[in-house]
Design an enzyme around this catalytic site. Structure first.
Site, PDB file in Angstrom:
ATOM      1  N   CYS A  95       0.824  -1.212   0.000  1.00  0.00           N
ATOM      2  CA  CYS A  95       0.000   0.000   0.000  1.00  0.00           C
ATOM      3  C   CYS A  95       0.863   1.269   0.000  1.00  0.00           C
ATOM      4  O   CYS A  95       1.539   1.537  -0.992  1.00  0.00           O
ATOM      5  CB  CYS A  95      -0.947  -0.064   1.195  1.00  0.00           C
ATOM      6  SG  CYS A  95      -2.427   0.919   1.026  1.00  0.00           S
ATOM      7  N   ARG A 130     -12.708   4.997  -3.025  1.00  0.00           N
ATOM      8  CA  ARG A 130     -11.620   4.089  -2.679  1.00  0.00           C
ATOM      9  C   ARG A 130     -11.944   2.738  -3.282  1.00  0.00           C
ATOM     10  O   ARG A 130     -13.112   2.397  -3.463  1.00  0.00           O
ATOM     11  CB  ARG A 130     -11.498   3.920  -1.154  1.00  0.00           C
ATOM     12  CG  ARG A 130     -11.017   5.137  -0.404  1.00  0.00           C
ATOM     13  CD  ARG A 130     -10.989   4.875   1.095  1.00  0.00           C
ATOM     14  NE  ARG A 130      -9.826   4.103   1.510  1.00  0.00           N
ATOM     15  CZ  ARG A 130      -8.639   4.622   1.806  1.00  0.00           C
ATOM     16  NH1 ARG A 130      -8.454   5.930   1.715  1.00  0.00           N
ATOM     17  NH2 ARG A 130      -7.645   3.865   2.198  1.00  0.00           N
ATOM     18  N   HIS A 194      -3.991  -6.164   1.801  1.00  0.00           N
ATOM     19  CA  HIS A 194      -3.942  -6.389   3.240  1.00  0.00           C
ATOM     20  C   HIS A 194      -4.460  -7.803   3.449  1.00  0.00           C
ATOM     21  O   HIS A 194      -4.621  -8.551   2.506  1.00  0.00           O
ATOM     22  CB  HIS A 194      -4.773  -5.336   3.968  1.00  0.00           C
ATOM     23  CG  HIS A 194      -4.283  -3.947   3.702  1.00  0.00           C
ATOM     24  ND1 HIS A 194      -3.102  -3.473   4.198  1.00  0.00           N
ATOM     25  CD2 HIS A 194      -4.805  -2.939   2.953  1.00  0.00           C
ATOM     26  CE1 HIS A 194      -2.918  -2.222   3.787  1.00  0.00           C
ATOM     27  NE2 HIS A 194      -3.930  -1.879   3.020  1.00  0.00           N
TER      28      HIS A 194
END
Lengths: 234, 449
Positions: A95, A130, A194
């Protein structure tokens, strides 16, 4: 344990959102099974990173504010990090860490913030959106399928000498456009995953550890470590 | 009350009556109906109340319940909202459902979701705000801790005359200049030393100069007597101090605030923060420390989130977990049990649980591996994630029982070798488990959360 690896946890006290520390825990878990001891050290603001001191590095994601601060500080580590990467040092970047290895990213307020340009990608922003959700990708070279959870505003575009970590099977990936997710350059693995990535995709942990072992102990045969079986965890 | 507000209020009240009487429910729909008819209804409904708004990531519900108990020692008429009704519609329903107070100006103590503070302050100027803490929580919903705090402050900006009663141990609550009068509470029970928070802690940058904060003392996460060695930024002067921390067990805590002794029938350092917040509001509203102590002693039902259930002779404690800081605190609290116990981890990833399960890796399960835990059961829709988390934490395979099906989890619980069992469950897993326990007759349906 017979072998030992020194691991730099880059900005581990600032870049640590969404359970990314789980990658360190997973590295430890698989390292033990390979008869390897890990010495993990957090390298943060105003602290030196020396390429020669480390065998493996991990760089997690962070919140916008923390990432802004790290974007400034990491410039002081640019030369040594680039040296580590160019000399085939294994590194996992997630990220924000992924973004900061590239040329630049666009911050939350629309400002252009510098990365270290060690890798050839750049990151744009998207307005009021997002990419959030479960994601599956497939690495065309190894045939491995990876599972994760993505949650990012940035849209990253890879450079010519980077390969994607995988092609998107379901989810958004680097930018929602070109079907790529993450990046591979030499022994650097980047991703938006993640989950954390290494807890669901132990094969990547194995690739990183074996690469680090072969680099540190060039005369040793690690085929047994490379053959470690990784049961599915997801 | 305007004609429009009158019609809206009547429609909402009658729908509450209908839902409550025939469907045994009705926590937000009446508010929804009323808001449709009159979007400004809160101005009318809230006008006659002195309102205290309690907000933050963790501890809202218990702090609200404890504050109500404390204030009841002095004020006869207090309106409050039930658990889970902390958004605009639930708050409107709460006011609709209120009986007209007999005498004087009544109080309303409201638990308000962080992003909904502004929906209250648009219409009502509270007398006080209570800020419990801000931790990472389901960031797919609100974003980051700084964004969450800004949402709260956007609401507070409409109420500059309200007093803020804030957790002084949390650096973020000292990061912005505000026109409001502010009182801080915090822990002041240890001699000063000098160290940093654990590496995986959120919110450790100095808001002033962006260096890493140090601590003279620290309770958990990033909360404590912080200071910046670079610029001198430090914890503000505390108005209310926890001066002594006594014995802590999973079911009780002893401590002193401003030199006065207290005991609460619930474990966990985080619950001492909740009690400290309730004490602060009580003192702000002129309730005596002795009365506050009486309130803490009298009210045990408010700790319902940790009720103990008898399941075929097993003493089963079910605890809701929803974010890493809360999870860490629960693990710490369980660790204070001197009896042997078994552990159950139930993980779902529906919207109410948080759809990203990554947070379980921020919880320090490793702290449990010093303990001899004879049985660990993992289950729920995302049992694979929680199973691997505990494997990595060091739970040996021969102690580990993987059981995705919650019905069978209950059977497994009856078979563990210990009398005590702690069940950590995410929100929807907890609801599913409670339903099964009710079907099997171990609890009554509809109790608790």
């Amino acid at each position: 344990m017979t072998y030992e690896l020194n691991v730099a946890h880059l900005y581990g006290d600032l870049m640590n959102t969404y359970g990314d520390v789980g990658n360190i825990l997973a590295l430890n878990y698989y390292a033990k099974q390979m008869d390897v001891h890990l010495n993990v050290k957090v390298v943060s603001l105003e602290e030196d990173f020396k390429a020669a001191d480390y065998d493996l590095a991990f760089f997690g994601g962070g919140q916008d504010f923390e990432q802004t601060i790290v974007s400034q500080d990491i410039q002081t580590k640019k030369a040594e990090l680039t040296k580590f990467i160019e000399s085939d040092g294994p590194l996992l970047a997630i990220c924000g860490g992924f973004q900061l290895l590239g040329h630049y990213y666009i911050g939350a307020d629309g400002e252009k913030l510098p990365g270290i340009g060690a890798l050839d990608h750049y990151t744009l922003a998207q307005d009021h959106n997002r990419f959030i959700g479960n994601i599956i990708i497939k690495n065309q070279e190894t045939g491995e399928t990876y599972h994760g959870f993505e949650n990012h505003q940035g849209r990253t575009f890879l450079g010519a000498d980077e390969r994607p970590l995988g092609n998107v099977v379901s989810g958004k990936g680097n930018n929602g456009e070109d079907g790529t997710e993450g990046a591979i350059y030499k022994n650097v693995y980047c991703s938006y995953f993640h989950g954390p990535i290494l807890t669901r995709n132990g094969d990547i942990a194995k690739h990183l550890l074996v690469a680090a072992l072969q680099r540190k102990y060039p005369d040793t045969d690690f085929s047994q470590q490379a053959a470690l079986s990784i049961p599915a965890t997801f | 009350m305007s004609f429009r507000s009158g019609v809206a209020t009547f429609a909402g009240k009658s729908s509450y009556w209908f839902l409550h009487t025939f469907l045994h429910g009705g926590s937000s729909l009446p508010g929804k109906i009323t808001l449709k008819l009159d979007p400004n209804i809160l101005r009318t409904l809230g006008a006659k109340y002195d309102v205290i708004v309690i907000t933050g990531t963790n501890g809202k519900t218990l702090t609200t319940a404890l504050t109500v108990s404390v204030l009841h020692e002095k004020y006869p008429s207090i309106l409050t909202n039930p658990t889970g009704s902390n958004m605009e519609q639930g708050i409107v329903t709460t006011f609709l459902n209120a009986k007209n107070p007999k005498t004087g100006r009544p109080l309303a103590v409201l638990e308000v979701d962080e992003a909904n503070v502004i929906k209250v302050t648009q219409y009502i100027e509270p007398k006080a705000f209570v800020f419990t803490n801000i931790f990472r929580d389901q960031m797919d919903r609100y974003g980051e801790i700084y964004t969450t705090y800004q949402k709260i402050l956007d609401g507070v900006a409409l109420a500059p005359n309200a007093t803020i009663i804030a957790n002084g141990d949390s650096p973020i609550f000292h990061s912005k200049e505000l026109p409001n009068s502010i009182q801080y509470y915090g822990f002041d029970n240890e001699p000063d030393s000098d160290f940093k928070a654990k590496p995986n802690t959120d919110g450790v940058l100095c808001p002033n100069c962006e260096h890493i904060l140090h601590y003279h003392s620290l309770t958990y996460s990033n909360q404590g007597k912080y200071f910046c060695p670079n610029c001198g930024f430090s914890r503000p002067e505390l108005t209310y101090r926890l001066t002594k921390l006594g014995e802590q067990t999973p079911t009780s805590s002893k401590f002193e605030i401003d030199g006065h002794p207290f005991k609460i029938q619930v474990g966990g350092t985080y619950n001492i923060y909740n009690a400290l917040a309730a004490y602060a509001v009580g003192r702000f509203m002129n309730v005596d420390p002795e009365q506050i102590s009486d309130a803490f002693n009298a009210n045990q039902q408010v700790f319902g989130r940790q009720e103990v259930i008898d399941v075929a002779g097993k003493r089963v404690t079910i605890i809701l977990v929803k974010n890493p800081v809360g999870l860490d605190q629960v693990l710490h609290m369980i660790g204070t049990d001197t009896h042997p116990f078994s552990l159950v981890g139930l993980l779902n990833a529906n919207y109410a649980d948080g759809i990203d399960t990554s947070w379980i890796w921020d919880g320090d399960f490793e702290q449990l591996t010093d303990r001899e835990i004879p049985a660990v059961i993992t289950g729920g829709e995302r049992y694979k994630d929680i199973t691997f988390r505990l494997k990595v934490a060091g739970i040996p395979d021969d102690k580990h029982i993987v059981e995705p099906n919650l019905e069978k989890v209950v059977t497994r619980i009856t078979e563990v070798p210990t009398e005590r069992v702690y069940v950590l469950a995410t929100y929807t897993a907890m609801l599913q488990l409670r339903k099964i326990l009710a079907t099997k007759g171990y609890i009554k349906e509809g109790l608790g959360v």
